[in-house]
Motif scaffolding. Structure first.
Motif, PDB file in Angstrom:
ATOM      1  N   VAL A  61     -37.740  48.975 101.353  1.00 49.05           N
ATOM      2  CA  VAL A  61     -37.279  47.881 102.210  1.00 49.05           C
ATOM      3  C   VAL A  61     -36.542  48.487 103.395  1.00 49.05           C
ATOM      4  CG1 VAL A  61     -35.830  45.832 102.348  1.00 49.05           C
ATOM      5  CG2 VAL A  61     -37.018  46.351 100.226  1.00 49.05           C
ATOM      6  N   ARG A  62     -36.915  48.096 104.589  1.00 49.95           N
ATOM      7  CA  ARG A  62     -36.210  48.562 105.783  1.00 49.95           C
ATOM      8  C   ARG A  62     -34.882  47.820 105.898  1.00 49.95           C
ATOM      9  NH1 ARG A  62     -39.279  47.752 110.762  1.00 49.95           N
ATOM     10  NH2 ARG A  62     -37.675  49.069 111.634  1.00 49.95           N
ATOM     11  N   ALA A  63     -33.863  48.534 106.372  1.00 46.38           N
ATOM     12  CA  ALA A  63     -32.535  47.942 106.511  1.00 46.38           C
ATOM     13  C   ALA A  63     -31.815  48.610 107.676  1.00 46.38           C
ATOM     14  CB  ALA A  63     -31.744  48.125 105.224  1.00 46.38           C
ATOM     15  N   LEU A  64     -30.731  47.985 108.100  1.00 42.40           N
ATOM     16  CA  LEU A  64     -29.879  48.542 109.144  1.00 42.40           C
ATOM     17  C   LEU A  64     -28.520  48.863 108.547  1.00 42.40           C
ATOM     18  CD1 LEU A  64     -30.640  46.109 112.094  1.00 42.40           C
ATOM     19  CD2 LEU A  64     -31.473  48.433 111.806  1.00 42.40           C
ATOM     20  N   PHE A  65     -27.962  49.985 108.942  1.00 39.61           N
ATOM     21  CA  PHE A  65     -26.622  50.372 108.517  1.00 39.61           C
ATOM     22  C   PHE A  65     -25.723  50.272 109.741  1.00 39.61           C
ATOM     23  CE2 PHE A  65     -23.466  53.854 107.779  1.00 39.61           C
ATOM     24  CZ  PHE A  65     -22.784  53.221 106.761  1.00 39.61           C
ATOM     25  N   ASP A  66     -24.682  49.437 109.650  1.00 40.70           N
ATOM     26  CA  ASP A  66     -23.810  49.205 110.808  1.00 40.70           C
ATOM     27  C   ASP A  66     -22.558  50.073 110.781  1.00 40.70           C
ATOM     28  OD1 ASP A  66     -22.163  48.073 108.903  1.00 40.70           O
ATOM     29  OD2 ASP A  66     -22.341  46.031 109.662  1.00 40.70           O
ATOM     30  N   GLY A  67     -22.537  51.057 109.905  1.00 44.83           N
ATOM     31  CA  GLY A  67     -21.366  51.910 109.765  1.00 44.83           C
ATOM     32  C   GLY A  67     -20.528  51.549 108.552  1.00 44.83           C
ATOM     33  N   ASN A  68     -20.699  50.310 108.051  1.00 45.45           N
ATOM     34  CA  ASN A  68     -19.968  49.849 106.871  1.00 45.45           C
ATOM     35  C   ASN A  68     -20.888  49.285 105.791  1.00 45.45           C
ATOM     36  OD1 ASN A  68     -17.264  50.335 107.848  1.00 45.45           O
ATOM     37  ND2 ASN A  68     -17.582  48.618 109.232  1.00 45.45           N
ATOM     38  N   GLU A  69     -21.865  48.505 106.200  1.00 48.83           N
ATOM     39  CA  GLU A  69     -22.732  47.815 105.246  1.00 48.83           C
ATOM     40  C   GLU A  69     -24.197  48.102 105.544  1.00 48.83           C
ATOM     41  OE1 GLU A  69     -21.947  43.657 105.453  1.00 48.83           O
ATOM     42  OE2 GLU A  69     -19.915  43.841 104.693  1.00 48.83           O
ATOM     43  N   ILE A  70     -24.998  48.052 104.495  1.00 51.19           N
ATOM     44  CA  ILE A  70     -26.443  48.163 104.638  1.00 51.19           C
ATOM     45  C   ILE A  70     -26.995  46.747 104.569  1.00 51.19           C
ATOM     46  CG2 ILE A  70     -28.555  49.025 103.587  1.00 51.19           C
ATOM     47  CD1 ILE A  70     -26.827  51.365 102.505  1.00 51.19           C
ATOM     48  N   LYS A  71     -27.704  46.329 105.627  1.00 50.72           N
ATOM     49  CA  LYS A  71     -28.227  44.965 105.713  1.00 50.72           C
ATOM     50  C   LYS A  71     -29.748  45.000 105.777  1.00 50.72           C
ATOM     51  CE  LYS A  71     -24.093  43.561 108.147  1.00 50.72           C
ATOM     52  NZ  LYS A  71     -23.507  43.058 109.370  1.00 50.72           N
TER      53      LYS A  71
END
Length: 73
Positions: free
Chosen positions: A4-14
């Motif tokens: 699953v592709r996700a984005l990491f914003d520096g705190n959470e993986i979404k």
């Protein structure tokens, strides 16, 4: 196994794609090496013609028909 592709914003993986499980599951998170990206035009040139002879349109249409059949159940 599911990817699953996700984005990491520096705190959470979404996740940016649906996750097809609801049960509590251990996951493995992999951060790809930072590489220099391609310009959109260059990426298109690299991909153009890469799927010739594989019947991709037919496979997509068949897969979508199967999805519709499953959704109607």
């Amino acid at each position: 196994m599911q990817v699953v592709r996700a984005l990491f914003d520096g705190n959470e993986i979404k996740p940016i794609e649906p996750i097809r499980t609801k049960k509590k599951t251990e996951v493995l998170v992999i951060f790809p090496d930072e590489v220099e990206g391609f310009a959109q035009e260059e990426a298109r040139k690299l991909l153009r013609g890469s799927g010739k002879g594989e019947g991709l349109t037919e496979k997509l249409l068949k897969s979508r028909a199967e999805d519709i059949h499953l959704e109607r159940r």
